[in-house]
Write a protein that holds these residues in place. Sequence first.
Motif: not given
Length: 446
Positions: A102-111
């Motif tokens: 989950y956190l990996r997906n969020r980092v990629l989506r936002l960063v």
Amino acid sequence: MSSTLKPALQGGAPTVPVSRDLVVDLIRVACMFAVVAVHLLMMGISVDDSGISVDNPLTSLSWFAQGTWFGQVMPLFFVVGGFASLTSWRSLRRKGGDAGDYLRNRVLRLVRPTVALYAFLAVALWSATAAGVPGDLLAVIAAGAGVQLWFLAAYLICQAMVPTMAKLHEAAPYRTIGALAACAVVVDVFRLGLEHNPWGFDSNPIGLLNMVFVWGLLQQLGFFYADGFFDRIARWQLVLAAAGCYASLVLLTHAGPYPVDMLTSQNPPMFPLILVGLAHVLLVKAFYPVLQRCVQLGWVQKVMFVVGSRAMTIYLWHLPLIIAMFGIALLLHLPFPEPASFDWWVSRPLFYVAAWALVLLVSMPLVRLELASTALSPGASRPAMWRIVVATALAIIPPFVVMRTALGAVNATWGLVLLVLAVVLVTGKVPGQAWKRPASAERVPS
């Protein structure tokens, strides 16, 4: 922040999953329109013999402070973000994913979209410095171009909390939200109580703890929204509860220690923002049938798709592009009416339309970064959890520093380095082929 409405194969009309709550998408897009409008109206540019000056015309309006109780949409944005986050987390869990996924997906989506902005800002600011732009003018421009970046830090913090807070919500939803509210109040008590301390230190940093408690609580309200909690309340009770939130705001601001203007309560966030967000979601649910009819209109769904599918890109770039638009207008010697005058207000719709046209034009090539797949390439292994945690921390630092000190050429440069490193850390590697170009993979929901 991106919508998952997808265009149909023919005709360009959005295809909507039956289970999707389109009202949430409508709220997110409406918030985006409101944010762009407020930021545009906060830029009052005056040109006279003494030079160029910039002020905020909205503060001269007698009703503006109370108007922020309705127009401050960021609390509501965190609520709908919480709804989307819990929905995504539960979907990921059903597919066998965990907190690291989950956190990996969020980092990629936002960063990834943010890297492009930081690269542009670093190049632009260093180029302006080399060209001899006066330092004080450049500082004002840079600060304005980075105002919106606080959201990235706050949202990443909240996203990092989602797996843990989702478990707490399932185990003890009311105690969890009560604990967050109590912590937010305690932080404000210390912050406001030490505001005029005899030792002369700044108490505002204490309030930074409420980036966890205030924004986190609003995100938690989104969890309740996702569980249908507000659907079980009668419409008249929703309206009455919203009125109670506003009555509490009157007491906390006019008779209490909090500022009336909710924009000044944003960084660091204060407890009244919770009441604003709660009032907004109660009113949304009270008028839900009307909003449902709106989202069934074809043209509304098309607007929701266009804006929602590139929401992060629009949010990141709208302020630099608004500043650029006004810069072009100055170079062309276009007339600049006195801020807050009748002519100024009449001219704002034209500037608003122009700003959106510019933002949508620039977003066309940049939206690929936002929509790019987060799926691992075939044969790649997911990075270790420590890499994902470090990447999240690195991604939070640059916008957090901008929030506290304003944007400049130096922190745009090292911020870019940290953001790129964050993306690299969460990118999966194929053993023995670390630099092989990833094969195209089907996009997976995040």
